[in-house]
Design a protein around this motif. Structure first.
Motif, PDB file in Angstrom:
ATOM      1  N   VAL A 147     -10.464 -42.019   0.746  1.00 13.70           N
ATOM      2  CA  VAL A 147     -10.014 -40.775   1.368  1.00 13.70           C
ATOM      3  C   VAL A 147      -9.152 -39.998   0.386  1.00 13.70           C
ATOM      4  CG1 VAL A 147      -8.821 -39.727   3.323  1.00 13.70           C
ATOM      5  CG2 VAL A 147      -9.980 -41.937   3.611  1.00 13.70           C
ATOM      6  N   LYS A 148      -9.573 -38.772   0.056  1.00 13.83           N
ATOM      7  CA  LYS A 148      -8.728 -37.895  -0.743  1.00 13.83           C
ATOM      8  C   LYS A 148      -7.848 -37.099   0.225  1.00 13.83           C
ATOM      9  CE  LYS A 148      -7.510 -33.905  -2.836  1.00 13.83           C
ATOM     10  NZ  LYS A 148      -7.400 -32.498  -2.370  1.00 13.83           N
ATOM     11  N   TYR A 149      -6.560 -37.270   0.055  1.00 16.14           N
ATOM     12  CA  TYR A 149      -5.560 -36.704   0.966  1.00 16.14           C
ATOM     13  C   TYR A 149      -4.893 -35.516   0.290  1.00 16.14           C
ATOM     14  CZ  TYR A 149      -1.196 -36.850   3.756  1.00 16.14           C
ATOM     15  OH  TYR A 149      -0.110 -36.550   4.559  1.00 16.14           O
ATOM     16  N   GLY A 150      -4.992 -34.338   0.921  1.00 17.13           N
ATOM     17  CA  GLY A 150      -4.390 -33.148   0.345  1.00 17.13           C
ATOM     18  C   GLY A 150      -4.351 -32.005   1.341  1.00 17.13           C
ATOM     19  N   GLY A 151      -3.966 -30.832   0.866  1.00 20.79           N
ATOM     20  CA  GLY A 151      -3.931 -29.644   1.718  1.00 20.79           C
ATOM     21  C   GLY A 151      -2.847 -29.699   2.777  1.00 20.79           C
ATOM     22  N   ASN A 152      -3.111 -29.008   3.914  1.00 27.32           N
ATOM     23  CA  ASN A 152      -2.135 -28.942   5.007  1.00 27.32           C
ATOM     24  C   ASN A 152      -1.751 -30.311   5.528  1.00 27.32           C
ATOM     25  OD1 ASN A 152      -2.483 -26.207   4.786  1.00 27.32           O
ATOM     26  ND2 ASN A 152      -2.741 -25.836   6.980  1.00 27.32           N
ATOM     27  N   ALA A 153      -2.684 -31.261   5.458  1.00 24.85           N
ATOM     28  CA  ALA A 153      -2.411 -32.603   5.970  1.00 24.85           C
ATOM     29  C   ALA A 153      -1.251 -33.253   5.231  1.00 24.85           C
ATOM     30  CB  ALA A 153      -3.659 -33.478   5.843  1.00 24.85           C
ATOM     31  N   MET A 154      -0.919 -32.754   4.017  1.00 25.30           N
ATOM     32  CA  MET A 154       0.180 -33.313   3.237  1.00 25.30           C
ATOM     33  C   MET A 154       1.492 -32.594   3.467  1.00 25.30           C
ATOM     34  SD  MET A 154      -1.308 -34.239  -0.533  1.00 25.30           S
ATOM     35  CE  MET A 154       0.247 -35.010  -0.984  1.00 25.30           C
ATOM     36  N   THR A 155       1.474 -31.455   4.147  1.00 35.17           N
ATOM     37  CA  THR A 155       2.695 -30.653   4.284  1.00 35.17           C
ATOM     38  C   THR A 155       3.169 -30.513   5.724  1.00 35.17           C
ATOM     39  OG1 THR A 155       1.359 -28.625   4.321  1.00 35.17           O
ATOM     40  CG2 THR A 155       2.217 -29.333   2.188  1.00 35.17           C
ATOM     41  N   ASP A 156       2.269 -30.610   6.701  1.00 36.93           N
ATOM     42  CA  ASP A 156       2.631 -30.512   8.112  1.00 36.93           C
ATOM     43  C   ASP A 156       3.096 -31.888   8.605  1.00 36.93           C
ATOM     44  OD1 ASP A 156       1.628 -30.944  11.111  1.00 36.93           O
ATOM     45  OD2 ASP A 156       2.032 -28.808  10.847  1.00 36.93           O
ATOM     46  N   HIS A 202      -4.414 -39.160  -3.560  1.00 37.00           N
ATOM     47  CA  HIS A 202      -3.735 -37.944  -3.096  1.00 37.00           C
ATOM     48  C   HIS A 202      -3.547 -36.916  -4.195  1.00 37.00           C
ATOM     49  CE1 HIS A 202       0.112 -38.860  -5.091  1.00 37.00           C
ATOM     50  NE2 HIS A 202      -0.139 -40.115  -4.791  1.00 37.00           N
ATOM     51  N   GLY A 203      -3.421 -35.670  -3.768  1.00 36.20           N
ATOM     52  CA  GLY A 203      -3.069 -34.581  -4.664  1.00 36.20           C
ATOM     53  C   GLY A 203      -1.576 -34.309  -4.595  1.00 36.20           C
ATOM     54  N   GLY A 204      -1.208 -33.062  -4.897  1.00 38.34           N
ATOM     55  CA  GLY A 204       0.206 -32.697  -4.861  1.00 38.34           C
ATOM     56  C   GLY A 204       0.504 -31.417  -5.612  1.00 38.34           C
ATOM     57  N   GLY A 205      -0.508 -30.534  -5.712  1.00 39.39           N
ATOM     58  CA  GLY A 205      -0.323 -29.279  -6.433  1.00 39.39           C
ATOM     59  C   GLY A 205       0.845 -28.439  -5.960  1.00 39.39           C
ATOM     60  N   PRO A 206       0.980 -28.180  -4.642  1.00 39.10           N
ATOM     61  CA  PRO A 206       2.106 -27.374  -4.170  1.00 39.10           C
ATOM     62  C   PRO A 206       3.457 -28.001  -4.494  1.00 39.10           C
ATOM     63  CG  PRO A 206       0.407 -27.520  -2.492  1.00 39.10           C
ATOM     64  CD  PRO A 206       0.025 -28.481  -3.565  1.00 39.10           C
ATOM     65  N   GLN A 207       3.549 -29.315  -4.380  1.00 38.31           N
ATOM     66  CA  GLN A 207       4.813 -29.998  -4.680  1.00 38.31           C
ATOM     67  C   GLN A 207       5.157 -29.890  -6.165  1.00 38.31           C
ATOM     68  OE1 GLN A 207       2.274 -31.123  -2.867  1.00 38.31           O
ATOM     69  NE2 GLN A 207       2.942 -32.356  -1.120  1.00 38.31           N
TER      70      GLN A 207
END
Length: 303
Positions: free
Chosen positions: A38-47, A72-77
């Protein structure tokens, strides 16, 4: 009268629960013992609500016998921390230019802050997770990305140097096999290292796809901030294969940021992964709905 209404409501709730469990049973049986990346990213990582729901979904998968692996990603962070230290973010053709100083921040955010938060969320939900980057156990052998200049009118060379931006050269699955066999949930930050020890920031979708291929995963799931792949009328498309994807690229339905995501999903199924899914990470319990229900919440891609 009120007591009767409460009794009817409780009975209806119980019937709904029974219906959900009955629908989930064949999927639990089918995927028990199988690996799902599972690649975890986007809104699911911030809400906050979606974060808690994601962790519970991953723990539930593990408890019913599946082997989830989280990338997981983390571009916004990363962008937030760069702003705080006064460093300007630069993007070329959608890719972050990563000099040595930026790479240090990338490793700090992905391998530290974000990775450990996800591990902690899984622990709070009752799971047992281990966080690592691609540098641990030589998990991800990286190569430097060579990006072609797609806009020749720009004052840039034909091959653009993005700094510490890499691609996956090889996946060493030994450490993942060990963790999975010992009932841990691996949580992987997409940082790789080359043969000279140089660190590279790698796109999380790409890492998830290559890990799914290397583990011969049953499923690759890419969480995103859209309902999935939509046609030109806004209708969700699913049940796609290589032929249908090629046609959608040709007619312009697949373009922009969705194009590399679809290509990653398609390449995975062409290299042994049973199915890929572009999943709407804005939906609460999206992972559970995609794995355990007939309808799902995204776009299904098979070979």
């Amino acid at each position: 009268m009120r007591a009767q209404q409460t009794m009817n409501l409780n009975k209806e709730q119980a019937q709904n629960i029974a219906s959900v469990l009955t629908e989930a049973l064949p999927y639990i049986q089918r995927f028990s013992g199988k690996t799902i990346v599972v690649k975890y990213g986007g809104n699911a990582m911030t809400d906050e609500g979606l974060k808690q729901g994601f962790a519970r979904d991953i723990v539930l998968m593990k408890l019913v016998g599946m082997n989830p692996v989280v990338v997981h990603g983390g571009g916004p962070q990363i962008g937030d921390l760069l702003d705080r230290v006064g460093k300007q973010s630069e993007f070329i053709q959608g890719m972050r230019v990563t000099d040595t100083e930026t790479m240090d921040i990338v490793e700090m955010v992905l391998g530290g802050l974000v990775n450990k938060e996800i591990v902690n969320l899984i622990h709070q939900a009752g799971g047992n997770a281990v966080g690592l980057t691609g540098k641990d156990g030589n998990l991800i052998c990286a190569t430097k990305m060579k990006m072609k200049n797609l806009a020749p009118e720009l004052d840039a060379p034909e091959i653009i140097d993005l700094g510490h931006v890499g691609e996956v050269g090889q996946i060493n699955t030994k450490v993942l096999d060990m963790l999975i066999q010992d009932d841990f949930i691996p949580v992987i930050a997409p940082v790789g290292v080359d043969k000279e020890g140089q660190s590279y920031n790698i796109n999380a979708d790409l890492v998830a796809g290559k890990i799914a291929e290397a583990l011969h995963a049953e499923k690759l799931m890419l969480l995103t901030n859209t309902a999935g792949l939509l046609d030109k009328q806004g209708t969700l498309l699913t049940g796609l294969n290589a032929e249908s994807v090629d046609k959608l690229v040709e007619d312009g339905t697949i373009y922009g940021g969705m194009l590399p995501k679809i290509q990653c999903a398609l390449e995975a199924v062409q290299n042994g992964v049973h199915s890929s899914h572009i999943v709407d990470g804005r939906v609460e319990h999206a992972v559970m709905l995609e794995v355990f229900t007939d309808e799902g919440v995204g776009t299904l891609i098979t070979a």
